[in-house]
Design an enzyme around this catalytic site. Sequence first.
Site, PDB file in Angstrom:
ATOM      1  N   GLN A  90       0.769  -1.165  -0.060  1.00 10.55           N
ATOM      2  CA  GLN A  90       0.099   0.187   0.200  1.00 10.55           C
ATOM      3  C   GLN A  90       0.907   1.336  -0.043  1.00 10.55           C
ATOM      4  O   GLN A  90       0.322   2.277  -0.299  1.00 10.55           O
ATOM      5  CB  GLN A  90      -1.009   0.150   1.170  1.00 10.55           C
ATOM      6  CG  GLN A  90      -2.267  -1.041   1.269  1.00 10.55           C
ATOM      7  CD  GLN A  90      -2.960  -0.894   2.419  1.00 10.55           C
ATOM      8  OE1 GLN A  90      -2.647  -1.454   3.438  1.00 10.55           O
ATOM      9  NE2 GLN A  90      -3.885  -0.255   2.201  1.00 10.55           N
TER      10      GLN A  90
ATOM     11  N   HIS B 129      -7.387  -9.195   6.232  1.00  6.82           N
ATOM     12  CA  HIS B 129      -7.307  -8.159   5.292  1.00  6.82           C
ATOM     13  C   HIS B 129      -6.029  -7.784   4.857  1.00  6.82           C
ATOM     14  O   HIS B 129      -5.671  -7.757   3.721  1.00  6.82           O
ATOM     15  CB  HIS B 129      -8.096  -7.032   5.699  1.00  6.82           C
ATOM     16  CG  HIS B 129      -8.194  -5.532   5.012  1.00  6.82           C
ATOM     17  ND1 HIS B 129      -9.461  -5.037   4.439  1.00  6.82           N
ATOM     18  CD2 HIS B 129      -7.260  -4.635   4.541  1.00  6.82           C
ATOM     19  CE1 HIS B 129      -9.062  -4.121   3.543  1.00  6.82           C
ATOM     20  NE2 HIS B 129      -7.750  -3.762   3.708  1.00  6.82           N
TER      21      HIS B 129
HETATM   22 NI    NI Z   1      -6.492  -2.493   2.901  1.00 10.23          NI
END
Ligand code: NI
Length: 188
Positions: A52, A141
């Site tokens: 990310q 997740h």
């Molecule tokens: Ni995420």
Amino acid sequence: MAILKIARMGHPVLRQRAETVADPTAPEMQRLIDDMIETMGDADGLGLAAPQVHVARRLVVFHRPGAAGEEDDDMPLVVLFNPEIEPLGEETSFGWEGCLSVPGMRGLVPRRERVLYRGLDREGRTLETEAGGMHARVVQHECDHLDGILFPMRMTDLSMLYFESELKHYRGAEPAEDEAPARAEAMA
Ligand code: NI
């Protein structure tokens, strides 16, 4: 420390399998951990995976919710390299999720209710933990990010993919048991 730019859905780094980290204690990994923690805090997130922030390595950081799923300012911080997840039992449950890489959206996602996860901490020591409920959801997740999977790809009913700002309409129409996502749940 530095606040890093967060990749959003569509960036190739979020679609690939991240690489195993040979030495979590390497200076560049220690710096990355600190930067990810600062970035997560700045974005008000519950968890963050290295892809990310445009780094395709197997590293996640997250706050560990309490046993009852409660969230507070004292949630322990978990740093996990090269994580592996093993399901415990057959039970799955649905919960609202959001993602810093899918801003403004929430979805109802099925996850394993209980898992065992293991990996290496920032000192390179083996960490093994049983997790249930919200704790298990956050781990699943975050680890999905290491395999190029975003939460909408786990959804079984895409009619439950909402813009956050429209959730109030859902809440007005449905029973209270599917409550709106809590702050931290919403961002991981
Ligand atoms: Ni995420």
